[in-house]
Design an enzyme around this catalytic site. Structure first.
Site, mmCIF file in Angstrom:
data_model
loop_
_atom_site.group_PDB
_atom_site.id
_atom_site.type_symbol
_atom_site.label_atom_id
_atom_site.label_comp_id
_atom_site.label_asym_id
_atom_site.label_seq_id
_atom_site.Cartn_x
_atom_site.Cartn_y
_atom_site.Cartn_z
ATOM 1 N N SER A 50 0.844 -1.203 0.000
ATOM 2 C CA SER A 50 0.000 0.000 0.000
ATOM 3 C C SER A 50 0.876 1.249 0.000
ATOM 4 C CB SER A 50 -0.902 0.036 1.242
ATOM 5 O OG SER A 50 -1.795 -1.047 1.254
ATOM 6 N N ALA A 144 -4.702 -1.019 -2.580
ATOM 7 C CA ALA A 144 -3.923 -0.433 -1.482
ATOM 8 C C ALA A 144 -4.900 0.088 -0.435
ATOM 9 C CB ALA A 144 -3.064 0.708 -2.008
ATOM 10 N N LYS A 145 -4.550 -0.106 0.818
ATOM 11 C CA LYS A 145 -5.444 0.312 1.900
ATOM 12 C C LYS A 145 -5.058 1.737 2.292
ATOM 13 C CE LYS A 145 -7.328 -1.960 5.993
ATOM 14 N NZ LYS A 145 -8.734 -1.739 5.706
ATOM 15 N N GLY A 146 -5.520 2.686 1.507
ATOM 16 C CA GLY A 146 -5.153 4.091 1.689
ATOM 17 C C GLY A 146 -6.210 4.842 2.478
ATOM 18 N N TYR A 150 -11.147 5.913 2.199
ATOM 19 C CA TYR A 150 -12.234 5.496 3.081
ATOM 20 C C TYR A 150 -13.363 6.515 3.174
ATOM 21 C CZ TYR A 150 -10.358 1.015 3.983
ATOM 22 O OH TYR A 150 -9.944 -0.282 3.785
#
Ligand code: PMP
Length: 292
Positions: A50, A144-146, A150
């Site tokens: 990420s 990717a956990k950006g 969110y």
């Protein structure tokens, strides 16, 4: 080690202004043999990927971050925990390119029960198909956990909450099923388990990969496929997966009953297998656990 009350950041931190951070959500379980973190290394590898996706320099290896996590758990004495590593841009410019800003790496741990409630895990949650689309892979990096991404999940989750639904199901720009607000989605149709592929614009969940592997080992066919919205309404079973949500049945979508309205046999099988894996009861997958 920083005490809870002292774990603060400056309000002009770049990540607070623009969401320029990447993070993970990990769980540690209180197993019969002690506290164990589930798939710790995989989570830290995804954190690295990420960070790379958004060119955030990460000075720690996955192994170092994993060791720091275990040390954090030993220090806090938590038996089970939700763990939140975060890599983010701090002070420096408030211009949009944070390349010169300081990069912080933090890991937090705290007690955390079921995400969608005991009732949801046992009997299923309701869901709605969100009017918000999952941000397209042409506009950001869904795998990717950006942090900033969110806000998209928030729109869907709040819309669902306002409507009295347990969670949201997001479609992608093509109208195909992508994922929940913070979960991946599976459905069962004529005995075969379907889940959207990575090209649907999903986060490639570690719980998703775990459930795919465990179900296949148990002789169930699992395929990655394009899932049109209508398939949700005629599925025999629907369930969601995520570190926080674990394996949660979906019993109603847009007011329509899913299958019999009760969690179905494949959902129960996935729940049982997942539960066994995180508690160290699957001998073939002991390597998924990192004991403190
Ligand atoms: N999709 C999204 C958007 C998520 O935030 C999450 C939670 N990390 C998931 C799927 C599930 O991922 P995992 O199983 O790795 O927790």
């Amino acid at each position: 080690m920083v005490a809870w009350d002292d774990a603060t950041v400056h309000f002009l931190s770049h990540a607070l202004q623009y969401g320029t951070g990447v993070f993970e959500g990990i769980r540690a379980y209180d197993t019969p043999e002690g506290t164990a973190v589930f798939r710790l290394n995989e989570h830290m590898m995804r954190l690295g990927a990420s960070a790379a996706a958004y060119s955030i320099p990460l000075k720690w290896t996955a192994a170092e971050l994993s060791e720091a996590t275990l040390e954090l758990l030993r220090t806090t004495g938590l038996d089970s925990a939700y763990i939140r590593p975060q890599v983010f841009y701090g002070l420096g410019t408030l211009g949009l390119d944070p390349t010169e800003n300081e990069v912080h790496t933090m890991i937090g741990a705290f007690s955390f029960g079921t995400y969608l409630g005991e009732e949801g895990v046992n009997n299923g949650v309701t869901a709605m198909v969100s009017s918000w689309r999952r941000i397209s892979h042409t506009s950001f990096v869904p795998t990717a956990k950006g942090s900033g991404g969110y806000l998209n999940s928030l729109l869907a989750k709040q819309e669902a909450s306002r409507g009295g639904f347990g969670d949201a199901i997001m479609l992608n720009d093509e109208g195909l099923v992508a994922e929940g607000s913070g979960m991946n989605l599976f459905l069962v149709s004529r005995g075969v388990v379907h889940t959207p592929g990575v090209s649907a614009g999903i986060l490639e969940g570690i719980t998703r990969n775990t459930v795919i592997e465990l179900l296949r080992e148990d002789g169930i066919d699992v395929v990655e496929s394009n899932i049109p919205r209508g398939s949700l309404y005629v599925a025999e079973e629907v369930f969601m997966t995520g570190t926080a949500a674990e394996v949660t049945p979906v019993c109603q979508i847009d007011g329509r009953t899913v299958g019999s309205g009760e969690p179905g046999p494949v959902t129960r099988q996935a729940q049982d297998l997942y539960h066994a894996a995180v508690n160290g009861k699957l001998d073939s997958h002991r390597d998924w656990l990192s004991f403190t």
